[in-house]
Design a protein around this motif. Structure first.
Motif, PDB file in Angstrom:
ATOM      1  N   ILE A   1      38.377  34.809  58.360  1.00  0.00           N
ATOM      2  CA  ILE A   1      38.713  34.576  56.997  1.00  0.00           C
ATOM      3  C   ILE A   1      39.638  35.744  56.350  1.00  0.00           C
ATOM      4  O   ILE A   1      39.491  36.975  56.866  1.00  0.00           O
ATOM      5  CB  ILE A   1      37.805  34.467  56.086  1.00  0.00           C
ATOM      6  N   ASN A   2      40.408  35.461  55.477  1.00  0.00           N
ATOM      7  CA  ASN A   2      41.146  36.509  54.812  1.00  0.00           C
ATOM      8  C   ASN A   2      40.541  37.038  53.352  1.00  0.00           C
ATOM      9  O   ASN A   2      40.227  36.113  52.663  1.00  0.00           O
ATOM     10  CB  ASN A   2      42.660  35.977  54.531  1.00  0.00           C
ATOM     11  N   ILE A   3      40.095  38.226  53.312  1.00  0.00           N
ATOM     12  CA  ILE A   3      39.338  38.782  52.220  1.00  0.00           C
ATOM     13  C   ILE A   3      40.242  39.367  51.340  1.00  0.00           C
ATOM     14  O   ILE A   3      41.192  40.396  51.878  1.00  0.00           O
ATOM     15  CB  ILE A   3      38.053  39.474  52.326  1.00  0.00           C
ATOM     16  N   ILE A   4      40.630  39.187  50.187  1.00  0.00           N
ATOM     17  CA  ILE A   4      41.304  40.336  49.267  1.00  0.00           C
ATOM     18  C   ILE A   4      40.258  40.704  48.305  1.00  0.00           C
ATOM     19  O   ILE A   4      39.447  39.758  47.554  1.00  0.00           O
ATOM     20  CB  ILE A   4      42.427  39.455  48.620  1.00  0.00           C
ATOM     21  N   LYS A   5      40.284  41.896  47.980  1.00  0.00           N
ATOM     22  CA  LYS A   5      39.352  42.619  47.009  1.00  0.00           C
ATOM     23  C   LYS A   5      40.312  43.484  46.125  1.00  0.00           C
ATOM     24  O   LYS A   5      40.900  44.368  46.629  1.00  0.00           O
ATOM     25  CB  LYS A   5      38.241  43.376  47.531  1.00  0.00           C
ATOM     26  N   GLU A   6      40.149  43.511  44.767  1.00  0.00           N
ATOM     27  CA  GLU A   6      40.863  44.539  43.902  1.00  0.00           C
ATOM     28  C   GLU A   6      39.721  45.372  43.318  1.00  0.00           C
ATOM     29  O   GLU A   6      38.627  44.883  43.054  1.00  0.00           O
ATOM     30  CB  GLU A   6      41.387  43.555  42.748  1.00  0.00           C
ATOM     31  N   GLU A   7      40.385  46.533  43.145  1.00  0.00           N
ATOM     32  CA  GLU A   7      39.421  47.630  42.508  1.00  0.00           C
ATOM     33  C   GLU A   7      40.189  48.170  41.223  1.00  0.00           C
ATOM     34  O   GLU A   7      41.314  48.330  41.123  1.00  0.00           O
ATOM     35  CB  GLU A   7      39.134  48.774  43.457  1.00  0.00           C
ATOM     36  N   TYR A   8      39.367  48.141  40.083  1.00  0.00           N
ATOM     37  CA  TYR A   8      39.818  48.380  38.887  1.00  0.00           C
ATOM     38  C   TYR A   8      39.045  49.874  38.226  1.00  0.00           C
ATOM     39  O   TYR A   8      37.952  50.097  38.863  1.00  0.00           O
ATOM     40  CB  TYR A   8      39.435  47.499  37.707  1.00  0.00           C
ATOM     41  N   ASP A   9      39.642  50.943  37.642  1.00  0.00           N
ATOM     42  CA  ASP A   9      39.442  51.872  36.907  1.00  0.00           C
ATOM     43  C   ASP A   9      38.396  51.450  35.759  1.00  0.00           C
ATOM     44  O   ASP A   9      38.037  50.396  35.302  1.00  0.00           O
ATOM     45  CB  ASP A   9      40.178  52.863  36.616  1.00  0.00           C
ATOM     46  N   GLU A  10      37.743  52.510  35.073  1.00  0.00           N
ATOM     47  CA  GLU A  10      36.850  52.207  33.814  1.00  0.00           C
ATOM     48  C   GLU A  10      37.531  51.622  32.625  1.00  0.00           C
ATOM     49  O   GLU A  10      36.909  51.063  31.965  1.00  0.00           O
ATOM     50  CB  GLU A  10      36.074  53.594  33.720  1.00  0.00           C
ATOM     51  N   LEU A  11      38.646  51.731  32.716  1.00  0.00           N
ATOM     52  CA  LEU A  11      39.586  51.160  31.484  1.00  0.00           C
ATOM     53  C   LEU A  11      40.107  49.748  31.819  1.00  0.00           C
ATOM     54  O   LEU A  11      40.609  49.050  31.191  1.00  0.00           O
ATOM     55  CB  LEU A  11      40.516  51.886  31.159  1.00  0.00           C
ATOM     56  N   GLY A  12      39.738  49.203  32.844  1.00  0.00           N
ATOM     57  CA  GLY A  12      40.154  47.902  33.553  1.00  0.00           C
ATOM     58  C   GLY A  12      41.620  47.798  34.136  1.00  0.00           C
ATOM     59  O   GLY A  12      41.929  46.886  34.174  1.00  0.00           O
ATOM     60  N   ARG A  13      41.962  48.942  34.423  1.00  0.00           N
ATOM     61  CA  ARG A  13      43.396  49.032  35.156  1.00  0.00           C
ATOM     62  C   ARG A  13      43.317  48.886  36.476  1.00  0.00           C
ATOM     63  O   ARG A  13      42.502  49.518  37.220  1.00  0.00           O
ATOM     64  CB  ARG A  13      44.334  50.214  34.733  1.00  0.00           C
ATOM     65  N   LEU A  14      44.200  48.220  37.301  1.00  0.00           N
ATOM     66  CA  LEU A  14      44.187  47.830  38.637  1.00  0.00           C
ATOM     67  C   LEU A  14      44.399  49.079  39.330  1.00  0.00           C
ATOM     68  O   LEU A  14      45.564  49.640  38.991  1.00  0.00           O
ATOM     69  CB  LEU A  14      45.310  46.607  39.048  1.00  0.00           C
ATOM     70  N   GLN A  15      43.627  49.553  40.334  1.00  0.00           N
ATOM     71  CA  GLN A  15      43.806  50.856  41.079  1.00  0.00           C
ATOM     72  C   GLN A  15      44.490  50.356  42.461  1.00  0.00           C
ATOM     73  O   GLN A  15      45.455  51.221  42.932  1.00  0.00           O
ATOM     74  CB  GLN A  15      42.559  51.683  41.141  1.00  0.00           C
ATOM     75  N   ARG A  16      43.914  49.673  43.099  1.00  0.00           N
ATOM     76  CA  ARG A  16      44.369  49.110  44.351  1.00  0.00           C
ATOM     77  C   ARG A  16      43.909  47.749  44.943  1.00  0.00           C
ATOM     78  O   ARG A  16      42.599  47.192  44.037  1.00  0.00           O
ATOM     79  CB  ARG A  16      43.727  50.183  45.342  1.00  0.00           C
ATOM     80  N   THR A  17      44.596  46.895  45.543  1.00  0.00           N
ATOM     81  CA  THR A  17      44.163  45.879  46.178  1.00  0.00           C
ATOM     82  C   THR A  17      43.989  45.783  47.650  1.00  0.00           C
ATOM     83  O   THR A  17      45.283  46.428  48.323  1.00  0.00           O
ATOM     84  CB  THR A  17      45.095  44.642  45.990  1.00  0.00           C
ATOM     85  N   CYS A  18      42.738  45.510  48.249  1.00  0.00           N
ATOM     86  CA  CYS A  18      42.653  45.461  49.776  1.00  0.00           C
ATOM     87  C   CYS A  18      42.563  44.129  50.396  1.00  0.00           C
ATOM     88  O   CYS A  18      42.029  43.313  49.732  1.00  0.00           O
ATOM     89  CB  CYS A  18      41.750  46.375  49.941  1.00  0.00           C
ATOM     90  N   HIS A  19      42.957  44.265  51.538  1.00  0.00           N
ATOM     91  CA  HIS A  19      42.832  42.731  52.275  1.00  0.00           C
ATOM     92  C   HIS A  19      42.705  42.918  53.952  1.00  0.00           C
ATOM     93  O   HIS A  19      43.070  43.992  54.224  1.00  0.00           O
ATOM     94  CB  HIS A  19      43.823  41.561  51.928  1.00  0.00           C
TER      95      HIS A  19
ATOM     96  N   TYR B   1      47.039  48.657  48.868  1.00  0.00           N
ATOM     97  CA  TYR B   1      48.105  48.793  48.200  1.00  0.00           C
ATOM     98  C   TYR B   1      47.713  49.259  46.827  1.00  0.00           C
ATOM     99  O   TYR B   1      46.754  48.940  46.058  1.00  0.00           O
ATOM    100  CB  TYR B   1      48.694  47.484  48.139  1.00  0.00           C
ATOM    101  N   ASP B   2      48.676  49.875  46.193  1.00  0.00           N
ATOM    102  CA  ASP B   2      48.652  50.372  44.845  1.00  0.00           C
ATOM    103  C   ASP B   2      49.037  49.210  43.888  1.00  0.00           C
ATOM    104  O   ASP B   2      49.597  48.271  44.479  1.00  0.00           O
ATOM    105  CB  ASP B   2      49.411  51.553  44.663  1.00  0.00           C
ATOM    106  N   PRO B   3      49.128  49.297  42.540  1.00  0.00           N
ATOM    107  CA  PRO B   3      49.417  48.344  41.765  1.00  0.00           C
ATOM    108  C   PRO B   3      50.777  47.802  41.802  1.00  0.00           C
ATOM    109  O   PRO B   3      51.427  46.854  41.737  1.00  0.00           O
ATOM    110  CB  PRO B   3      49.366  48.730  40.491  1.00  0.00           C
ATOM    111  N   ASP B   4      51.834  48.715  42.404  1.00  0.00           N
ATOM    112  CA  ASP B   4      53.330  48.210  42.739  1.00  0.00           C
ATOM    113  C   ASP B   4      53.561  47.806  44.062  1.00  0.00           C
ATOM    114  O   ASP B   4      54.642  47.474  44.317  1.00  0.00           O
ATOM    115  CB  ASP B   4      54.148  49.798  42.541  1.00  0.00           C
TER     116      ASP B   4
END
Length: 140
Positions: free
Chosen positions: A38-56, A105-108
């Motif tokens: 399976i392909n898993i995608i997980k996003e990580e956010y900081d305490e203010l709710g901003r996207l820090q990174r996306t990993c898969h 990957y970073d948000p960009d």
């Protein structure tokens, strides 16, 4: 409709249902644990709710797959006139394990190279054993 016609239809229905029931008894149950990916995608956010990174990552996991014997038989007690016993292939035991998502990957959309951020470990639960359970029975 006379009584002979009613009896004739009932008799044919019973024969047809018994034929299905007999076929189910001779069928082999094939419920088993099989490997899959399976392909898993997980996003990580900081305490203010901003996207820090996306990993898969593509992760090898077990799945339950196969067939289970079910049956239908006539019943004067049930509203439909038939008693149905359905069995489904499901997990009988889950194990927890840690897997690594290695593409981060970073948000960009730029790939992260920093040792701490370039991979992410996550926990997942997967079947380690499968068997046939009565359909709709979630009490186990």
């Amino acid at each position: 409709m006379d009584i002979r016609a009613i009896f004739s239809k009932l008799f044919l229905t019973v024969i047809a249902i018994n034929g299905i029931d007999c076929m189910a008894e001779f069928g082999e149950e094939t419920c088993e644990t099989l490997p899959s990916e399976i392909n898993i995608i997980k996003e990580e956010y900081d305490e203010l709710g901003r996207l820090q990174r996306t990993c898969h990552g593509e992760i090898a996991v077990n799945k339950c797959e196969g067939s289970c014997n079910s049956q239908v038989q006539p019943s004067v007690i049930t509203p439909t006139g038939f008693l149905k016993e359905c069995y489904c292939c499901r997990e009988s035991f889950l194990r927890e394990r840690v897997v690594t998502l290695s593409h981060c990957y970073d948000p960009d959309g730029m790939r992260l190279a920093d040792e701490e951020l370039k991979a992410m470990d996550i926990k997942l639960r997967e079947p380690s054993d499968c068997k046939c359970f009565k359909c709709g029975d979630f009490s186990r």
